[in-house]
Design a protein around this motif. Structure first.
Motif, PDB file in Angstrom:
ATOM      1  N   ILE A  11       0.827  -1.212   0.000  1.00  0.00           N
ATOM      2  CA  ILE A  11       0.000   0.000   0.000  1.00  0.00           C
ATOM      3  C   ILE A  11       0.863   1.264   0.000  1.00  0.00           C
ATOM      4  N   VAL A  12       2.029   1.199   0.670  1.00  0.00           N
ATOM      5  CA  VAL A  12       2.870   2.393   0.758  1.00  0.00           C
ATOM      6  C   VAL A  12       3.511   2.686  -0.603  1.00  0.00           C
ATOM      7  N   GLY A  13       4.142   1.685  -1.211  1.00  0.00           N
ATOM      8  CA  GLY A  13       4.773   1.887  -2.517  1.00  0.00           C
ATOM      9  C   GLY A  13       3.751   2.231  -3.591  1.00  0.00           C
ATOM     10  N   ILE A  31       8.948  -1.821  -8.472  1.00  0.00           N
ATOM     11  CA  ILE A  31       9.411  -3.216  -8.572  1.00  0.00           C
ATOM     12  C   ILE A  31       8.897  -3.996  -7.375  1.00  0.00           C
ATOM     13  N   ASP A  32       8.363  -5.195  -7.620  1.00  0.00           N
ATOM     14  CA  ASP A  32       7.939  -6.045  -6.501  1.00  0.00           C
ATOM     15  C   ASP A  32       8.405  -7.482  -6.720  1.00  0.00           C
ATOM     16  N   ARG A  33       8.848  -8.099  -5.627  1.00  0.00           N
ATOM     17  CA  ARG A  33       9.325  -9.490  -5.707  1.00  0.00           C
ATOM     18  C   ARG A  33       8.170 -10.446  -6.005  1.00  0.00           C
ATOM     19  N   SER A  34       6.940  -9.967  -5.770  1.00  0.00           N
ATOM     20  CA  SER A  34       5.754 -10.774  -6.048  1.00  0.00           C
ATOM     21  C   SER A  34       4.863  -9.944  -6.971  1.00  0.00           C
ATOM     22  N   GLY A  39       1.538  -8.507  -0.093  1.00  0.00           N
ATOM     23  CA  GLY A  39       2.311  -8.643   1.151  1.00  0.00           C
ATOM     24  C   GLY A  39       1.433  -8.371   2.365  1.00  0.00           C
ATOM     25  N   THR A  40       2.001  -7.713   3.359  1.00  0.00           N
ATOM     26  CA  THR A  40       1.274  -7.421   4.602  1.00  0.00           C
ATOM     27  C   THR A  40      -0.036  -6.688   4.319  1.00  0.00           C
ATOM     28  N   SER A  41      -0.013  -5.816   3.326  1.00  0.00           N
ATOM     29  CA  SER A  41      -1.203  -4.984   3.051  1.00  0.00           C
ATOM     30  C   SER A  41      -2.435  -5.824   2.737  1.00  0.00           C
ATOM     31  N   ARG A  42      -2.237  -6.984   2.143  1.00  0.00           N
ATOM     32  CA  ARG A  42      -3.386  -7.815   1.786  1.00  0.00           C
ATOM     33  C   ARG A  42      -4.017  -8.467   3.017  1.00  0.00           C
ATOM     34  N   ALA A  43      -3.164  -8.904   3.948  1.00  0.00           N
ATOM     35  CA  ALA A  43      -3.672  -9.644   5.114  1.00  0.00           C
ATOM     36  C   ALA A  43      -4.078  -8.727   6.256  1.00  0.00           C
ATOM     37  N   SER A  44      -3.750  -7.453   6.153  1.00  0.00           N
ATOM     38  CA  SER A  44      -3.938  -6.504   7.247  1.00  0.00           C
ATOM     39  C   SER A  44      -5.405  -6.361   7.666  1.00  0.00           C
ATOM     40  N   PHE A  45      -5.618  -6.060   8.934  1.00  0.00           N
ATOM     41  CA  PHE A  45      -6.987  -5.770   9.380  1.00  0.00           C
ATOM     42  C   PHE A  45      -7.496  -4.486   8.720  1.00  0.00           C
ATOM     43  N   ALA A  46      -6.557  -3.555   8.479  1.00  0.00           N
ATOM     44  CA  ALA A  46      -6.825  -2.404   7.603  1.00  0.00           C
ATOM     45  C   ALA A  46      -7.955  -1.490   8.064  1.00  0.00           C
ATOM     46  N   TRP A  47      -7.967  -1.229   9.331  1.00  0.00           N
ATOM     47  CA  TRP A  47      -8.922  -0.273   9.941  1.00  0.00           C
ATOM     48  C   TRP A  47      -8.366   1.132   9.743  1.00  0.00           C
ATOM     49  N   LEU A  48      -9.154   2.015   9.158  1.00  0.00           N
ATOM     50  CA  LEU A  48      -8.731   3.403   8.935  1.00  0.00           C
ATOM     51  C   LEU A  48      -9.113   4.220  10.160  1.00  0.00           C
ATOM     52  N   GLU A 171      13.063 -10.071  -7.332  1.00  0.00           N
ATOM     53  CA  GLU A 171      13.476  -9.376  -6.114  1.00  0.00           C
ATOM     54  C   GLU A 171      14.573  -8.363  -6.418  1.00  0.00           C
ATOM     55  N   VAL A 172      14.525  -7.254  -5.721  1.00  0.00           N
ATOM     56  CA  VAL A 172      15.684  -6.356  -5.719  1.00  0.00           C
ATOM     57  C   VAL A 172      16.676  -6.973  -4.747  1.00  0.00           C
ATOM     58  N   SER A 173      17.830  -7.417  -5.278  1.00  0.00           N
ATOM     59  CA  SER A 173      18.780  -8.102  -4.394  1.00  0.00           C
ATOM     60  C   SER A 173      19.721  -7.120  -3.717  1.00  0.00           C
ATOM     61  N   VAL A 336       8.818   3.412   5.444  1.00  0.00           N
ATOM     62  CA  VAL A 336       8.410   2.169   6.106  1.00  0.00           C
ATOM     63  C   VAL A 336       7.633   2.557   7.357  1.00  0.00           C
ATOM     64  N   THR A 337       6.493   1.928   7.566  1.00  0.00           N
ATOM     65  CA  THR A 337       5.676   2.348   8.710  1.00  0.00           C
ATOM     66  C   THR A 337       4.702   1.272   9.188  1.00  0.00           C
ATOM     67  N   HIS A 338       4.410   1.344  10.474  1.00  0.00           N
ATOM     68  CA  HIS A 338       3.257   0.640  11.016  1.00  0.00           C
ATOM     69  C   HIS A 338       2.026   1.505  10.699  1.00  0.00           C
ATOM     70  N   SER A 339       0.819   0.963  10.860  1.00  0.00           N
ATOM     71  CA  SER A 339      -0.400   1.706  10.516  1.00  0.00           C
ATOM     72  C   SER A 339      -0.341   2.221   9.083  1.00  0.00           C
ATOM     73  N   GLY A 340       0.367   1.480   8.256  1.00  0.00           N
ATOM     74  CA  GLY A 340       0.613   1.931   6.886  1.00  0.00           C
ATOM     75  C   GLY A 340      -0.642   1.993   6.036  1.00  0.00           C
ATOM     76  N   ILE A 341      -1.651   1.198   6.400  1.00  0.00           N
ATOM     77  CA  ILE A 341      -2.891   1.252   5.623  1.00  0.00           C
ATOM     78  C   ILE A 341      -3.527   2.625   5.817  1.00  0.00           C
ATOM     79  N   THR A 342      -3.663   3.029   7.060  1.00  0.00           N
ATOM     80  CA  THR A 342      -4.246   4.347   7.317  1.00  0.00           C
ATOM     81  C   THR A 342      -3.378   5.446   6.707  1.00  0.00           C
ATOM     82  N   LEU A 343      -2.076   5.366   6.969  1.00  0.00           N
ATOM     83  CA  LEU A 343      -1.210   6.514   6.652  1.00  0.00           C
ATOM     84  C   LEU A 343      -0.854   6.647   5.182  1.00  0.00           C
TER      85      LEU A 343
HETATM   86  C1  LIG Z   1      -2.468  -8.244  11.425  1.00  0.00           C
HETATM   87  C2  LIG Z   1      -2.222  -6.813  11.030  1.00  0.00           C
HETATM   88  C3  LIG Z   1      -3.193  -5.875  11.277  1.00  0.00           C
HETATM   89  C4  LIG Z   1      -2.972  -4.537  10.929  1.00  0.00           C
HETATM   90  N1  LIG Z   1      -3.979  -3.667  11.142  1.00  0.00           N
HETATM   91  C5  LIG Z   1      -3.836  -2.408  10.679  1.00  0.00           C
HETATM   92  C6  LIG Z   1      -4.935  -1.514  10.799  1.00  0.00           C
HETATM   93  O1  LIG Z   1      -5.992  -1.884  11.305  1.00  0.00           O
HETATM   94  N2  LIG Z   1      -4.781  -0.261  10.298  1.00  0.00           N
HETATM   95  C7  LIG Z   1      -3.606   0.142   9.729  1.00  0.00           C
HETATM   96  O2  LIG Z   1      -3.525   1.296   9.301  1.00  0.00           O
HETATM   97  N3  LIG Z   1      -2.544  -0.680   9.623  1.00  0.00           N
HETATM   98  C8  LIG Z   1      -2.635  -1.951  10.080  1.00  0.00           C
HETATM   99  N4  LIG Z   1      -1.593  -2.808   9.994  1.00  0.00           N
HETATM  100  C9  LIG Z   1      -0.317  -2.321   9.452  1.00  0.00           C
HETATM  101  C10 LIG Z   1      -0.347  -2.235   7.925  1.00  0.00           C
HETATM  102  O3  LIG Z   1      -0.966  -3.365   7.392  1.00  0.00           O
HETATM  103  C11 LIG Z   1       1.080  -2.095   7.386  1.00  0.00           C
HETATM  104  O4  LIG Z   1       1.713  -0.989   8.002  1.00  0.00           O
HETATM  105  C12 LIG Z   1       1.060  -1.892   5.870  1.00  0.00           C
HETATM  106  O5  LIG Z   1       0.333  -2.901   5.221  1.00  0.00           O
HETATM  107  C13 LIG Z   1       2.494  -1.868   5.361  1.00  0.00           C
HETATM  108  O6  LIG Z   1       2.440  -1.668   3.959  1.00  0.00           O
HETATM  109  P1  LIG Z   1       3.763  -1.745   3.103  1.00  0.00           P
HETATM  110  O7  LIG Z   1       3.419  -1.332   1.719  1.00  0.00           O
HETATM  111  O8  LIG Z   1       4.856  -1.000   3.800  1.00  0.00           O
HETATM  112  O9  LIG Z   1       4.205  -3.286   3.199  1.00  0.00           O
HETATM  113  P2  LIG Z   1       3.729  -4.543   2.332  1.00  0.00           P
HETATM  114  O10 LIG Z   1       2.295  -4.552   2.085  1.00  0.00           O
HETATM  115  O11 LIG Z   1       4.342  -5.745   2.978  1.00  0.00           O
HETATM  116  O12 LIG Z   1       4.443  -4.279   0.933  1.00  0.00           O
HETATM  117  C14 LIG Z   1       5.847  -4.397   0.772  1.00  0.00           C
HETATM  118  C15 LIG Z   1       6.075  -4.947  -0.628  1.00  0.00           C
HETATM  119  O13 LIG Z   1       7.477  -4.978  -0.855  1.00  0.00           O
HETATM  120  C16 LIG Z   1       7.797  -6.130  -1.608  1.00  0.00           C
HETATM  121  N5  LIG Z   1       9.207  -6.404  -1.366  1.00  0.00           N
HETATM  122  C17 LIG Z   1       9.818  -6.627  -0.171  1.00  0.00           C
HETATM  123  N6  LIG Z   1      11.142  -6.794  -0.353  1.00  0.00           N
HETATM  124  C18 LIG Z   1      11.381  -6.655  -1.684  1.00  0.00           C
HETATM  125  C19 LIG Z   1      12.548  -6.749  -2.486  1.00  0.00           C
HETATM  126  N7  LIG Z   1      13.765  -6.979  -1.967  1.00  0.00           N
HETATM  127  N8  LIG Z   1      12.420  -6.576  -3.824  1.00  0.00           N
HETATM  128  C20 LIG Z   1      11.198  -6.335  -4.373  1.00  0.00           C
HETATM  129  N9  LIG Z   1      10.058  -6.253  -3.653  1.00  0.00           N
HETATM  130  C21 LIG Z   1      10.145  -6.409  -2.330  1.00  0.00           C
HETATM  131  C22 LIG Z   1       6.843  -7.191  -1.067  1.00  0.00           C
HETATM  132  O14 LIG Z   1       6.626  -8.229  -2.006  1.00  0.00           O
HETATM  133  C23 LIG Z   1       5.585  -6.386  -0.779  1.00  0.00           C
HETATM  134  O15 LIG Z   1       4.664  -6.440  -1.863  1.00  0.00           O
HETATM  135  C24 LIG Z   1      -1.753  -4.144  10.337  1.00  0.00           C
HETATM  136  C25 LIG Z   1      -0.766  -5.093  10.080  1.00  0.00           C
HETATM  137  C26 LIG Z   1      -0.992  -6.423  10.422  1.00  0.00           C
HETATM  138  C27 LIG Z   1       0.064  -7.442  10.116  1.00  0.00           C
END
Ligand SMILES: Cc1cc2nc3c(=O)[nH]c(=O)nc-3n(C[C@H](O)[C@H](O)[C@H](O)COP(=O)(O)OP(=O)(O)OC[C@H]3O[C@@H](n4cnc5c(N)ncnc54)[C@H](O)[C@@H]3O)c2cc1C
Length: 385
Positions: A11-13, A31-34, A39-48, A171-173, A336-343
């Protein structure tokens, strides 16, 4: 050569690629390795929300992000992945009841939508949920949720339509460094892509990408059992009728997940998962969430588990975002952040301005190489979600 390479299409990228593409379409490479949003964004509870966000500056940033989601929802024609449906939360223990009422007071004082409501009003709002008669209940009408994977995919699609390039399944190595400047990335298949700036949006995997450059990113290590980073969300279906909004109870957090499904999470189960060993432990944790869901939502009695996702939080040690350039290493920017869905949308707005040359007064609080705030993690976590 003016290219901006973004590593990671979560979600952040994705939000950043979308923002940058609006200004510099052809110069943005993602660029994404998948694939985007898996990644985390798909499984997140994702409450705004900005519900427990402290201090005030972080709260304001989160409120700005909620507003940005509203704008995005409008721009995308109110898509099913964005739901500003509200949040109902209740508490039962004396301490939790007091904390909830105090929080509502503070949030109201800060102009946030928050009210204490009666049990009968809560039952009107959520007739398909079992609400105990002794619950202390609060309603937060402006909160909501998104489907993180779908939102990331939609943002990437819009970035592509504006001229950005997407490279998947590789993957970006390494980040390439020349004369103390990051000048591009090397892919696992050996290809090199040159860049004026590389943006690290690799979520919880960011430390492994940055460590070879001597950057010790202040994230809680994901590989350590008991670190508080691993979590479990479970999707169950099909449930009709079901709750309309996010519901937080002492034993379960639940929200609609589209197509008659519900998404489940619980803090104490996350802690168990975080130190759990094998698949049997995970199955047991998933079953426990399902049992709690059946107690909470009568129609879930005949449902089944559709998916259980073990996921990893990118959890900064002090709970707050790590965003910006790194001193002494031009050509690199970290997001890079926690609460990344909201932010994500607010972070993307400010970060894109910085990548185009202006400094954001808001992001100044969150530099990746800031000194630790010394806030204990439990407190930081509480303030984060
Ligand atoms: C259980 C759970 C509940 C949550 N609940 C909330 C909530 O309620 N509200 C909220 O705001 N946030 C919540 N969060 C936090 C939020 O989900 C994360 O902060 C957010 O999803 C992070 O997004 P991201 O894009 O940084 O990471 P990701 O979604 O993990 O994306 C990172 C991407 O980088 C790619 N990548 C990694 N390394 C490489 C590489 N070397 N080369 C190429 N690609 C690479 C991965 O494939 C992935 O697609 C929760 C998290 C969890 C786990």
């Amino acid at each position: 050569m003016t290219r901006i390479v973004i590593v990671g299409a979560g979600i952040v990228g994705a939000a950043l690629a979308d923002r940058l593409a609006a200004r510099r379409g052809g110069d943005v490479v993602l660029i994404d390795r998948s694939s985007p949003g898996l990644g985390t964004s798909r499984a997140s509870f994702a409450w705004l929300n900005a519900n427990k966000k402290l201090p005030r500056a972080y709260f304001d940033f989160s409120v700005e992000a909620m507003r940005e989601w509203g704008h995005l929802g409008g721009e995308f024609g109110q898509p099913s992945w964005y739901q500003a449906a509200g949040n109902l939360a209740w508490a039962r223990s004396p301490r939790a009841r007091d904390e909830l009422v105090e929080r509502v007071d503070r949030l109201r004082g800060w102009g946030y939508g928050a009210e204490v409501i009666t049990v009968s009003r809560a039952r009107e709002l959520e007739p398909n949920v079992t609400i105990p008669s002794d619950a202390q209940i609060a309603f937060f009408p402006d909160e909501g949720y998104i489907h993180g994977g779908q939102a990331a995919q939609a943002l990437v699609q819009r970035a592509l339509s504006l001229g950005a390039t997407l490279i998947t399944d590789v993957e970006v190595s390494d980040l390439v460094v020349n004369h103390n400047r990051v000048t591009g990335v090397r892919l696992a298949d050996g290809e090199r892509i040159a860049a004026e700036t590389v943006v690290c949006c690799a979520g919880w995997r960011s430390p492994e990408l940055l460590a070879p450059l001597g950057i010790d990113l202040a994230l809680v290590p994901a590989s350590t059992p008991g670190s508080g980073t691993r979590a479990l969300t479970v999707t169950i279906g099909r449930i009709v009728p079901q709750p309309d909004r996010v519901v937080h109870t002492p034993e379960l957090d639940v929200r609609p997940n589209g197509e008659g499904q519900l998404l489940l999470e619980a803090g104490d189960i996350d802690s168990r998962v975080d130190i759990a060993g094998g698949d049997d432990d995970l199955d047991e944790c998933a079953q426990e969430l399902f049992t709690r869901a059946r107690r909470l939502v009568p129609a879930a009695v005949s449902a089944r588990i559709v998916e259980a996702s073990l996921c990893v939080r990118p959890l900064p040690i002090d709970g707050h975002p790590l965003v910006g350039p790194v001193s002494g290493l031009p050509g690199l920017y970290i997001a890079v952040t926690h609460s990344g869905i909201t932010l994500a949308p607010a972070l993307a707005r400010h970060a894109s301005l910085e990548l185009l040359g202006a400094e954001s007064p808001i992001l100044r609080h969150y530099r990746p190489d800031r000194a630790s705030t010394g806030v204990p993690l439990e407190q930081a976590e509480e303030g984060s979600l």
